[in-house]
Design a protein around this motif. Structure first.
Motif, PDB file in Angstrom:
ATOM      1  N   ARG A 445       0.809  -1.222   0.000  1.00  0.00           N
ATOM      2  CA  ARG A 445       0.000   0.000   0.000  1.00  0.00           C
ATOM      3  C   ARG A 445       0.842   1.272   0.000  1.00  0.00           C
ATOM      4  O   ARG A 445       0.291   2.373  -0.075  1.00  0.00           O
ATOM      5  CB  ARG A 445      -0.941   0.013   1.201  1.00  0.00           C
ATOM      6  CG  ARG A 445      -2.048  -1.012   1.103  1.00  0.00           C
ATOM      7  CD  ARG A 445      -3.224  -0.659   1.977  1.00  0.00           C
ATOM      8  NE  ARG A 445      -4.292  -1.630   1.857  1.00  0.00           N
ATOM      9  CZ  ARG A 445      -5.495  -1.489   2.397  1.00  0.00           C
ATOM     10  NH1 ARG A 445      -5.760  -0.393   3.120  1.00  0.00           N
ATOM     11  NH2 ARG A 445      -6.409  -2.413   2.245  1.00  0.00           N
ATOM     12  N   TRP A 448       0.299   3.811  -2.748  1.00  0.00           N
ATOM     13  CA  TRP A 448      -0.815   4.763  -2.747  1.00  0.00           C
ATOM     14  C   TRP A 448      -0.325   6.203  -2.732  1.00  0.00           C
ATOM     15  O   TRP A 448      -1.127   7.137  -2.831  1.00  0.00           O
ATOM     16  CB  TRP A 448      -1.735   4.510  -1.554  1.00  0.00           C
ATOM     17  CG  TRP A 448      -2.554   3.265  -1.695  1.00  0.00           C
ATOM     18  CD1 TRP A 448      -2.324   2.219  -2.536  1.00  0.00           C
ATOM     19  CD2 TRP A 448      -3.745   2.936  -0.970  1.00  0.00           C
ATOM     20  NE1 TRP A 448      -3.278   1.257  -2.383  1.00  0.00           N
ATOM     21  CE2 TRP A 448      -4.177   1.667  -1.414  1.00  0.00           C
ATOM     22  CE3 TRP A 448      -4.474   3.572   0.021  1.00  0.00           C
ATOM     23  CZ2 TRP A 448      -5.308   1.039  -0.915  1.00  0.00           C
ATOM     24  CZ3 TRP A 448      -5.612   2.944   0.524  1.00  0.00           C
ATOM     25  CH2 TRP A 448      -6.023   1.692   0.061  1.00  0.00           C
ATOM     26  N   GLN A 449       0.966   6.388  -2.625  1.00  0.00           N
ATOM     27  CA  GLN A 449       1.504   7.745  -2.657  1.00  0.00           C
ATOM     28  C   GLN A 449       1.412   8.361  -4.050  1.00  0.00           C
ATOM     29  O   GLN A 449       1.552   9.576  -4.205  1.00  0.00           O
ATOM     30  CB  GLN A 449       2.976   7.735  -2.220  1.00  0.00           C
ATOM     31  CG  GLN A 449       3.892   6.960  -3.181  1.00  0.00           C
ATOM     32  CD  GLN A 449       5.326   6.936  -2.708  1.00  0.00           C
ATOM     33  OE1 GLN A 449       6.049   7.923  -2.862  1.00  0.00           O
ATOM     34  NE2 GLN A 449       5.730   5.821  -2.115  1.00  0.00           N
ATOM     35  N   THR A 464     -12.121   4.369  -0.344  1.00  0.00           N
ATOM     36  CA  THR A 464     -12.109   4.525   1.101  1.00  0.00           C
ATOM     37  C   THR A 464     -11.877   6.000   1.428  1.00  0.00           C
ATOM     38  O   THR A 464     -11.577   6.807   0.537  1.00  0.00           O
ATOM     39  CB  THR A 464     -10.994   3.683   1.737  1.00  0.00           C
ATOM     40  OG1 THR A 464      -9.716   4.195   1.295  1.00  0.00           O
ATOM     41  CG2 THR A 464     -11.110   2.214   1.328  1.00  0.00           C
ATOM     42  N   LYS A 465     -11.994   6.323   2.688  1.00  0.00           N
ATOM     43  CA  LYS A 465     -11.755   7.710   3.091  1.00  0.00           C
ATOM     44  C   LYS A 465     -10.324   8.124   2.773  1.00  0.00           C
ATOM     45  O   LYS A 465     -10.071   9.239   2.306  1.00  0.00           O
ATOM     46  CB  LYS A 465     -12.038   7.860   4.594  1.00  0.00           C
ATOM     47  CG  LYS A 465     -11.843   9.285   5.103  1.00  0.00           C
ATOM     48  CD  LYS A 465     -12.262   9.410   6.553  1.00  0.00           C
ATOM     49  CE  LYS A 465     -12.013  10.812   7.083  1.00  0.00           C
ATOM     50  NZ  LYS A 465     -12.691  11.859   6.305  1.00  0.00           N
ATOM     51  N   ASP A 466      -9.381   7.205   2.985  1.00  0.00           N
ATOM     52  CA  ASP A 466      -7.973   7.516   2.683  1.00  0.00           C
ATOM     53  C   ASP A 466      -7.789   7.802   1.197  1.00  0.00           C
ATOM     54  O   ASP A 466      -7.045   8.723   0.816  1.00  0.00           O
ATOM     55  CB  ASP A 466      -7.079   6.347   3.094  1.00  0.00           C
ATOM     56  CG  ASP A 466      -7.001   6.185   4.604  1.00  0.00           C
ATOM     57  OD1 ASP A 466      -7.342   7.155   5.315  1.00  0.00           O
ATOM     58  OD2 ASP A 466      -6.599   5.097   5.064  1.00  0.00           O
ATOM     59  N   GLU A 469      -9.326  11.213   0.332  1.00  0.00           N
ATOM     60  CA  GLU A 469      -8.471  12.293   0.832  1.00  0.00           C
ATOM     61  C   GLU A 469      -7.235  12.435  -0.057  1.00  0.00           C
ATOM     62  O   GLU A 469      -6.800  13.554  -0.376  1.00  0.00           O
ATOM     63  CB  GLU A 469      -8.045  12.000   2.268  1.00  0.00           C
ATOM     64  CG  GLU A 469      -9.178  12.175   3.280  1.00  0.00           C
ATOM     65  CD  GLU A 469      -8.719  11.857   4.700  1.00  0.00           C
ATOM     66  OE1 GLU A 469      -7.569  11.411   4.847  1.00  0.00           O
ATOM     67  OE2 GLU A 469      -9.506  12.065   5.643  1.00  0.00           O
ATOM     68  N   GLY A 470      -6.661  11.287  -0.454  1.00  0.00           N
ATOM     69  CA  GLY A 470      -5.490  11.336  -1.322  1.00  0.00           C
ATOM     70  C   GLY A 470      -5.804  11.958  -2.674  1.00  0.00           C
ATOM     71  O   GLY A 470      -5.003  12.735  -3.218  1.00  0.00           O
ATOM     72  N   GLU A 502     -15.199  15.751   1.058  1.00  0.00           N
ATOM     73  CA  GLU A 502     -13.825  16.077   0.699  1.00  0.00           C
ATOM     74  C   GLU A 502     -13.764  17.262  -0.258  1.00  0.00           C
ATOM     75  O   GLU A 502     -12.830  18.071  -0.210  1.00  0.00           O
ATOM     76  CB  GLU A 502     -13.158  14.854   0.053  1.00  0.00           C
ATOM     77  CG  GLU A 502     -13.133  13.603   0.926  1.00  0.00           C
ATOM     78  CD  GLU A 502     -12.370  13.815   2.214  1.00  0.00           C
ATOM     79  OE1 GLU A 502     -11.452  14.659   2.228  1.00  0.00           O
ATOM     80  OE2 GLU A 502     -12.692  13.140   3.214  1.00  0.00           O
TER      81      GLU A 502
END
Length: 782
Positions: A445, A448-449, A464-466, A469-470, A502
């Motif tokens: 993971r 994901w950057q 997902t929330k992450d 946000e990303g 978001e």
């Protein structure tokens, strides 16, 4: 032929002259085809002279001429042949004997000389072979010729197995049954002629005299091979190699037989290796050796052998050739069988993938590269795999997963920029759901950057929330390509309510101005109350373009909540441009609700908005009572003008009285402000010059005057008379006079007379007053 030449040559022949002049005449005479009676004598004289002079080149030409022309004088030919034989010019003598043989004119001496010349002439060639064969045809039991030909056939390979050889070998064997060379040569001849049974029969006959003769065994092995009698081939080869261990043809043949039988024993490996030393390009044996190495799990040796086979195939065939494809597929099958035995051996996957690439099956190659991603790879293998996948990408492989794997590998070796670019290539692709889950979710993971990875995940409904946000944080970075990807995937996520939360962050950022159109479109697609609320908030954004875009979005949504927001913005929004646009929108909506909104906007703080609203209301069916208060409270003359026109347009007599009241108020105010004086003409002109440019009420007053006249409001006669007599604006005075005339009341007669009796009035005023007075007299007769 030249007749003179013939006469001269014949004369020289008759005198048997041999001087140079005569010799030249003879040669020219022979070449020109002179009379046959003199030709033999000319040949004789020429030959004896040149022979004596030792002119070898000239003699060669003369012999060739005698053999090539239709020269049939046996005596001269025999003479020439004998002399050439004695001079050991065997080539010339053989040509002459061949001519005599053709003429069937060989005597015993010439026959013996012919044989001797053949035996002595070097090298042995087709001409000599033909001459001796012709001799044998005539004298079949000439042992000397048979032995000579036998020896020469064994010495010269081009004759050893020629069609003329078997009879010679048979003749030798008839005299010498134990001659092994003859047995071997005859057996080989039969083999080369495809007469395998005869070859075996002859070879076995020879073995009666020497049981393990290596050459005979070799021929027998080859014949048995052609008959597919592989057991006998192996026996013959082994017997031959026992007598002559280094014999390469037997090593190769034994290797071929082992290869046909797919033997993979240790002994077979040795046989293959020995055979390849002699025949390095034998694909059948190399394939067998490759197979044997794999079966024994000698992987390094197998891979080396595989590379050799690939090189040979590339030299021999095009990659699309059927045989090339067949052999590569055969090696692939062997590798895949080995992978099932030892799945932990990484090189096997790499080589198998490479073979698939060779035959153009890039997608299958990619499957093996993908499998490697699941295995623990060291730095070396990572780099190797990257190189191979990069090579695949250069072939324009139409498989987006290739770049997914490349991105992961780049990430593992720290090439973050390359990883991001690789993921971006497939950012818009429809990937296999399992691959996305395995590579981007379960595997590592930390990737994901990269914004493209988040786009891929979101595109495949992994949200997902992450991740959200990303995606939003991407807009804090300068890379616009990433922005495009995020905006693209947002179009698919528009129905996710968490996305709206978001998006609120993005609205407050400076770079929102670059993406507001796409974001507002998403909010429209979402259409939820939350989305509408966000759009409503954007109506108060500092940037005009964003406000207008949000307003257009609300207008397009056609939802009750959206319309409610528009209604609220019509009086709550702090920006006049938005309120003006709302006014314009409602001016186009033919509903009672829109009319109510427009009426409420008559109280807007911006005059131009009030003006727009009243203009829009002029086209609607509205009650005049809505404008009574506004008529007197409105401070902007332009707005008041439009209200007056609206009331006049309504044709409601009950409301006209309010126009009279307003007219009276305006006139009274003008009197108080000193804009009306009854002084001399000079004073009026002076006031006209001073005040004509800045009179804000002129248009309002003009409109009221026209309304009073057109509606025939007799209650306004007093105010009209005041204007007609005393206002400083000549235009207003003219309009007031005309309005009095349109009203038609007798109360206006006195005013008009006063104007006509005044000496200070202008000619224009007087003319209009006279015309109006005439009208009143007609309408009000005494």
């Amino acid at each position: 032929m030249d007749e003179q030449l013939s006469v001269l040559a014949q004369a020289a022949v008759s005198k048997k002259r041999q001087d140079d002049e005569a010799l030249a005449l003879y040669w020219e005479y022979i070449q020109s085809g002179g009379q046959a009676d003199f030709i033999p004598q000319a040949y004789y004289l020429l030959y004896t002279a040149w022979y004596a002079q030792q002119r070898a080149d000239s003699l060669h030409k003369l012999v060739d001429s005698a053999c090539q022309r239709n020269f049939v004088d046996v005596e001269v030919l025999s003479f020439l042949a004998d002399r050439e034989f004695q001079a050991e010019r065997y080539q010339n003598s053989l040509k002459l004997y061949d001519r005599l043989l053709t003429l069937k004119a060989l005597d015993a001496k010439s026959y013996q000389q012919l044989k001797l010349a053949c035996f002595k002439q070097k090298p042995f060639d087709d001409f000599i072979n033909l001459l001796l064969q012709r001799c044998l045809h005539d004298v079949a039991d000439d042992e000397a010729i048979v032995k000579f030909l036998f020896s020469q056939y064994l010495l010269h390979e081009r004759f050893t197995f020629a069609p003329t050889a078997p009879p010679i070998y048979q003749a030798v064997l008839a005299r010498e049954p134990e001659n092994l060379n003859a047995h071997q040569a005859l057996s080989e001849c039969y083999y080369r002629q495809g007469k395998y049974e005869l070859a075996i029969e002859e070879g076995e006959t020879g073995l009666h005299y020497e049981k393990h003769h290596p050459d005979i065994l070799a021929t027998l092995a080859k014949a048995h091979y052609e008959l597919k009698e592989y057991g006998k081939v192996v026996t013959c080869c082994r017997d031959a190699l026992s007598r002559r261990p280094g014999r390469s043809d037997m090593q190769v043949l034994l290797g071929v037989v082992y290869a046909h039988n797919a033997l993979t024993t240790t002994d077979a490996v040795k046989i293959y290796q020995a055979a390849l030393k002699s025949d390095a390009q034998n694909l059948l044996i190399r394939l067998a050796l490759f197979r044997a190495y794999l079966r024994k799990l000698q992987l390094n040796e197998a891979i080396e052998e595989c590379e050799q086979i690939e090189m040979l195939l590339t030299e021999m065939y095009d990659t699309s050739h059927r045989e090339f494809q067949r052999i590569i597929k055969e090696m692939i099958n062997e590798y895949e069988r080995t992978i099932r035995r030892v799945p932990e051996e990484l090189p096997l996957y790499l080589v198998t993938a490479k073979l698939y690439e060779d035959i153009g099956h890039f997608h299958k190659a990619l499957v093996y590269y993908r499998t490697l991603l699941e295995l623990p790879l060291d730095s070396k293998h990572l780099q190797t795999l990257i190189t191979l996948l990069e090579k695949l990408s250069s072939f324009e492989v139409q498989n987006p997963h290739l770049y997914l794997y490349l991105g992961l590998l780049y990430h593992k070796v720290g090439r973050h920029h390359d990883a991001k670019l690789a993921f971006r290539v497939v950012m818009y692709s429809n990937l296999d759901e399992r691959e996305v889950d395995d590579i981007l979710v379960r595997h590592d993971r930390s990737i994901w950057q990269y914004p493209p990875v988040l786009v891929i995940l979101a595109h495949h409904r992994i949200v997902t929330k992450d991740i959200l946000e990303g995606l939003i944080q991407t807009f804090q970075e300068p890379d616009r390509e990433d922005w495009n990807g995020v905006l693209w995937v947002f179009q698919e996520l528009y129905d996710i309510d968490d996305l709206l939360v978001e998006l609120r962050q993005l609205i407050r950022w400076d770079n929102f101005s670059e993406v507001y159109q796409q974001i507002i479109t998403l909010l429209v697609y979402n259409g939820s109350p939350h989305a509408i609320k966000i759009i409503y908030e954007l109506l108060s954004h500092p940037e005009e373009n964003i406000r207008l875009e949000a307003l257009n979005a609300l207008i397009q949504m056609e939802q009750p909540l959206a319309d409610q927001c528009l209604a609220e913005a019509s009086y709550d929004n702090p920006h006049p441009d938005i309120r003006l646009e709302i006014t314009g929108y409602y001016s186009q909506v033919p509903t009672e609700h829109a009319t109510d909104i427009l009426l409420s906007m008559l109280h807007d703080e911006a005059p131009h908005i009030r003006l727009y609203a009243i203009q829009a209301l002029q086209k609607r069916d509205v009650q005049a009572g809505n404008f009574r208060e506004v008529l007197f409270t409105e401070q902007n003359p332009a707005v008041k003008v439009e209200i007056v026109r609206l009331l006049a347009h309504l044709q409601n007599p009950e409301e006209w009285i309010y126009l009279v009241h307003l007219l009276n108020d305006v006139v009274a105010q003008r009197v108080e402000e000193g804009k009306m004086h009854a002084g001399k003409m000079y004073n009026r002109l002076k006031q006209l010059i001073v005040h004509s440019q800045d009179d804000e009420e002129a248009e309002l007053l003009s409109t009221l005057i026209q309304a009073a006249g057109s509606l025939r409001l007799e209650e306004g006669i007093y105010s009209l008379a005041t204007i007609a007599e005393h206002d400083r604006s000549q235009q207003l005075r003219l309009e007031a006079i005309e309005a009095i005339g349109r009203i038609g009341s007798s109360r206006g007669i006195t005013v008009l007379k006063n104007i006509l009796h005044s000496s200070s009035e202008s000619q224009e005023i007087r003319a209009v007053a006279e015309e109006t007075l005439d009208i009143l007299f007609k309408e009000n007769p005494l």
